[in-house]
Motif scaffolding. Structure first.
Motif, PDB file in Angstrom:
ATOM      1  N   LEU A  45       0.738  -1.093  -0.150  1.00 36.87           N
ATOM      2  CA  LEU A  45      -0.017  -0.015   0.084  1.00 36.87           C
ATOM      3  C   LEU A  45       0.935   1.356   0.086  1.00 36.87           C
ATOM      4  N   VAL A  46       0.645   2.109  -0.975  1.00 38.10           N
ATOM      5  CA  VAL A  46       1.349   3.334  -0.876  1.00 38.10           C
ATOM      6  C   VAL A  46       0.497   4.345  -0.350  1.00 38.10           C
ATOM      7  N   ASP A  47       0.963   5.071   0.863  1.00 33.99           N
ATOM      8  CA  ASP A  47      -0.068   5.772   1.820  1.00 33.99           C
ATOM      9  C   ASP A  47      -1.277   4.956   2.127  1.00 33.99           C
ATOM     10  N   THR A  48      -1.808   5.442   3.278  1.00 33.68           N
ATOM     11  CA  THR A  48      -3.139   4.806   3.853  1.00 33.68           C
ATOM     12  C   THR A  48      -4.232   5.613   3.929  1.00 33.68           C
ATOM     13  N   GLY A  49      -3.970   6.877   3.614  1.00 36.92           N
ATOM     14  CA  GLY A  49      -5.389   7.841   3.533  1.00 36.92           C
ATOM     15  C   GLY A  49      -5.899   7.742   5.234  1.00 36.92           C
ATOM     16  N   TYR A  50      -6.952   8.147   5.277  1.00 37.57           N
ATOM     17  CA  TYR A  50      -7.775   8.153   6.545  1.00 37.57           C
ATOM     18  C   TYR A  50      -8.028   6.687   7.104  1.00 37.57           C
ATOM     19  N   GLY A  51      -8.012   6.215   8.289  1.00 37.32           N
ATOM     20  CA  GLY A  51      -8.397   4.845   8.637  1.00 37.32           C
ATOM     21  C   GLY A  51      -9.374   5.170   9.654  1.00 37.32           C
ATOM     22  N   LEU A  52      -9.629   3.383   9.939  1.00 37.50           N
ATOM     23  CA  LEU A  52     -11.161   3.555  10.972  1.00 37.50           C
ATOM     24  C   LEU A  52     -10.914   4.512  12.024  1.00 37.50           C
ATOM     25  N   LEU A  53      -9.812   4.486  12.765  1.00 35.23           N
ATOM     26  CA  LEU A  53      -9.733   5.441  14.002  1.00 35.23           C
ATOM     27  C   LEU A  53      -9.933   6.788  13.723  1.00 35.23           C
ATOM     28  N   ASP A  54      -9.924   7.256  12.467  1.00 35.39           N
ATOM     29  CA  ASP A  54     -10.398   8.641  12.279  1.00 35.39           C
ATOM     30  C   ASP A  54     -11.916   8.918  12.406  1.00 35.39           C
ATOM     31  N   LEU A  55     -12.464   7.725  12.383  1.00 30.02           N
ATOM     32  CA  LEU A  55     -14.278   7.825  12.269  1.00 30.02           C
ATOM     33  C   LEU A  55     -14.802   7.755  13.649  1.00 30.02           C
ATOM     34  N   PRO A  56     -15.761   8.536  13.980  1.00 28.15           N
ATOM     35  CA  PRO A  56     -16.483   8.325  15.123  1.00 28.15           C
ATOM     36  C   PRO A  56     -17.008   7.020  15.323  1.00 28.15           C
ATOM     37  N   PRO A  57     -17.125   6.435  16.340  1.00 29.79           N
ATOM     38  CA  PRO A  57     -17.073   6.929  17.794  1.00 29.79           C
ATOM     39  C   PRO A  57     -15.609   7.059  18.251  1.00 29.79           C
TER      40      PRO A  57
END
Ligand SMILES: [Zn+2]
Length: 266
Positions: A45-57
């Motif tokens: 993977l080249v860069d990951t972007g935003y991940g699950l932990l960037d989402l609420p809650p």
């Protein structure tokens, strides 16, 4: 190698075309493009972007300031891990992550791939640990990488690549994937070059933000302001943009893409 382009979090700043040059409505739509590369050594993977932990809650990991401006439109479906699963793979199939830099919008998904080896320039790790200045504290979010167990960091070495310095031997990766130091946006920022059957693809990260910059055309004004604020080393950034323009002009077989513009992406 086979390459998929993934948008792992769209920025929708208020201002529309002021930011992206094309939106007709009030909000722009600026992707955060990562690459998923299928290799003989597993998925890269080249860069990951935003991940699950960037989402609420989940607890807020992002700084207050930039998300207010960028208005990232995040959903579970937009994370790299869910997109990779939708392609029929598991998180553990991602053996390597190569990062252009450690900004929140590029490293946010690291925790979703705890078994992956993470490759980055040594200068970028140093810079991210130091978090110099107000912008440094906002862009680098240590929670993003606290779970990384297998770092590999590099200084440029060996033979160059089309006149650029290069890291040619990434630990455990095939020789078709190189890191190309492109300092400016951050001190240890890098592009990632991948040799495909059709020639080279260079993911230039945030070395530029809009494809018009590669043709010396103007970029949307809002984006230019953002770029200037986030530019850690303006001289180096300008110099590297000049070199990318020259590369594009002289090497038509090298395809150049960047993180926040879908133009030209696989
Ligand atoms: Zn970015």
């Amino acid at each position: 190698v086979h390459i998929h382009g993934l948008d792992c979090g769209t920025h929708c700043p208020l201002g529309g075309a002021f930011y992206d040059g094309v939106s007709r409505g009030a909000f722009a739509a600026i992707p955060t493009r990562c690459l998923l590369v299928e290799t003989g050594e597993g998925l890269v993977l080249v860069d990951t972007g935003y991940g699950l932990l960037d989402l609420p809650p989940h607890p807020r990991r992002l700084a207050r300031t930039w998300p207010l401006v960028l208005l990232p439109r995040l959903s579970e479906a937009s994370t790299a891990i869910r997109q990779i699963e939708a392609l029929g793979h598991k998180a553990s199939d991602v053996r390597h992550i190569v990062l252009t830099h450690l900004d929140f919008d590029h490293a946010g998904g690291l925790a979703d791939f705890p078994g992956a080896r993470v490759h980055v320039l040594a200068e970028e790790r140093r810079s991210a640990e130091l978090r110099r200045g107000l912008v440094g504290k906002q862009r680098y979010r240590p929670l993003d990488w606290q779970g990384v167990g297998d770092w590999r960091s590099y200084a440029p070495d060996g033979e160059g690549w089309f006149g650029f310095e290069a890291v040619r031997q990434l630990d455990g990766l095939p020789p078709e994937i190189l890191m190309i130091p492109l300092a400016g946006h951050t001190p240890g920022h890098a592009g990632v070059a991948i040799r495909t059957a059709d020639g080279w693809l260079l993911h230039a990260g945030d070395a530029y933000l809009h494809h018009h910059q590669l043709d010396s055309r103007g970029m949307p004004p809002g984006l230019a302001i953002y770029e200037r604020i986030m530019m850690n080393q303006p001289e180096a950034a300008r110099h590297n943009l000049e070199r990318l323009r020259a590369l594009k002009a002289s090497e038509p077989d090298v395809k150049i893409v960047c993180a926040h513009d879908a133009h030209g992406h696989p």
